[in-house]
Write an enzyme that holds these catalytic residues in place. Structure first.
Site, PDB file in Angstrom:
ATOM      1  N   PHE A 122       0.869  -1.187   0.000  1.00 50.77           N
ATOM      2  CA  PHE A 122       0.000   0.000   0.000  1.00 50.77           C
ATOM      3  C   PHE A 122       0.901   1.232   0.000  1.00 50.77           C
ATOM      4  CE2 PHE A 122      -2.470   3.495   1.569  1.00 50.77           C
ATOM      5  CZ  PHE A 122      -3.675   3.345   0.898  1.00 50.77           C
ATOM      6  N   ASP A 207       9.307   2.757   1.482  1.00 57.11           N
ATOM      7  CA  ASP A 207       8.141   3.486   1.980  1.00 57.11           C
ATOM      8  C   ASP A 207       8.040   3.257   3.481  1.00 57.11           C
ATOM      9  OD1 ASP A 207       5.583   4.209   2.831  1.00 57.11           O
ATOM     10  OD2 ASP A 207       4.593   3.500   1.022  1.00 57.11           O
ATOM     11  N   LYS A 236       2.805  10.148   8.383  1.00 58.67           N
ATOM     12  CA  LYS A 236       2.115   9.724   9.600  1.00 58.67           C
ATOM     13  C   LYS A 236       2.734  10.266  10.894  1.00 58.67           C
ATOM     14  CE  LYS A 236      -0.209   5.638   7.711  1.00 58.67           C
ATOM     15  NZ  LYS A 236      -1.585   6.113   7.888  1.00 58.67           N
TER      16      LYS A 236
END
Length: 385
Positions: A122, A207, A236
């Site tokens: 993702f 990532d 985040k």
């Protein structure tokens, strides 16, 4: 009637206030929060040092644009560079934007077009990052995607070694697949990817949107594996809840992102940088990172012990304070029961219970969470309903 597009399957809970490891809904119910805004509130809810930094900055200046020098950007970038394999930083507003920047930089620097990503990954929901996300459910309904992305099985070193295409700009992966089921990479796999990148002149993009900023007990998750990525993306946890993302790259890539090649109106704004600086000053302390490793071990061992003989539990896995419990039932019914008992947790796919406590969670709160999870998963109604 709602005035919102129904893009989220919302729970019937509205959080009215939150502090530390706890959130309180509009009815006054108290929850132990093992979601942390999906790995965002790494210092817990409303950490004082971040709130103070943002409040102080609010009295000075909020926004000027990136046409001006912003000293706070240099300070935050220095922290990110000093704690990673990178040398320069581009600031964005989210993980998807950071990944977009990484994809653009890889293609521009190499002059190549193909990006290799991995099944169940993702990377975001823009067109490029949605295409990079190798999950059919994310692609469905949007028509033709970007054609230069190709997918390989995750943790399959042999598949990587079998690649002989010279037109690959980059390999892009997560060191722990979060949305894909909390699946940690193997060292053999990651090293195979790094070796293949060096062999064919591709860039290695990691990532770290979910795993970065201390979540695994290191500044960045890749640091557990002895690898040195060319590009790292984060978001985040970087701003403790304030929207901010960043792409970190090695020095040889700097000239490929010259003036006019990429940009972001709000990327690296004063408020985001104030939040990020205060966050990193805490998270990047060696003693803090060590405490995350210890807490992660406590949670992992507690889950493994308490759930060992629970029929519905197949496996506990993860790294640091990013853990998953694989079940042989749908996870949504478990999540609802946990909320009833005062614990907030998340899914990772249809049958994995994902736990993302704040990095500041106490041992007592870990033990409380363990008790609630074990109690819910041992209930006969969960298995038979």
């Amino acid at each position: 009637m709602s005035y919102l597009f129904p893009t989220y399957a919302k729970w019937d809970v509205a959080i009215e206030k939150a502090e530390g490891s706890y959130a309180y809904d509009a009815n006054g119910k108290k929850y132990l929060d093992f979601i942390s805004g999906i790995a965002v509130c790494n210092l817990g809810h409303c950490p004082k040092q971040v709130a103070d930094a943002i409040t102080e900055q609010l009295q000075k200046v909020w926004h000027t644009s990136n046409l001006f020098h912003i000293p706070l950007q240099e300070e935050v970038a220095k922290q990110l560079v000093e704690h990673s394999s990178g040398d320069a930083v581009f600031f964005a507003n989210s993980g998807a934007e950071a990944n977009e920047a990484a994809i653009k930089l890889a293609r521009k620097h190499t002059g190549k077009h193909k990006i290799i990503t991995f099944y169940q990954s993702f990377h975001g929901r823009t067109f490029a990052t949605m295409t990079a996300t190798a999950q059919e459910k994310v692609h469905k309904g949007f028509g033709p995607l970007i054609p230069t992305f190709e997918y390989l099985p995750y943790n399959d070193a042999a598949a990587v070694k079998n690649i002989h295409d010279e037109d690959i700009a980059a390999f892009m992966l997560e060191v722990v697949q979060g949305e894909g089921g909390v699946i940690p990479a193997t060292k053999e796999f990651l090293q195979a990817v790094e070796e293949k990148c060096r062999e064919i002149g591709a860039l290695f993009i990691v990532d770290e949107v979910q795993t970065g900023i201390g979540r695994t007990g290191k500044a960045f998750g890749y640091q557990h594996y002895g690898i040195s990525p060319d590009i790292i993306t984060v978001a985040k946890g970087l701003g403790s809840g304030f929207p901010v993302g960043a792409m970190i790259g090695k020095k040889e890539l700097i000239e490929s992102f010259s003036p006019g090649t990429h940009g972001s109106t709000f990327g690296g704004n004063y408020l985001a940088m104030a939040a990020a600086k205060a966050t990193l000053e805490t998270v990047f302390q060696p003693s803090f990172l060590q405490s995350v490793q210890e807490k992660g071990q406590r949670l992992f061992e507690g889950l493994s012990e308490l759930l060992r003989d629970v029929p519905t539990v197949k496996k506990v896995r993860g790294k640091g304070l990013l853990l998953g419990i694989e079940l042989d039932i749908e996870v949504n019914k478990v999540l609802a029961s946990l909320r009833e008992e005062g614990l907030l947790a998340l899914s990772a796919g249809s049958n994995v219970l994902r736990l993302l406590p704040p990095l500041t969670v106490s041992n007592e709160e870990i033990d409380l969470g363990l008790g609630i999870i074990a109690s819910v998963l041992k209930k006969e109604k969960i298995f038979s309903s």
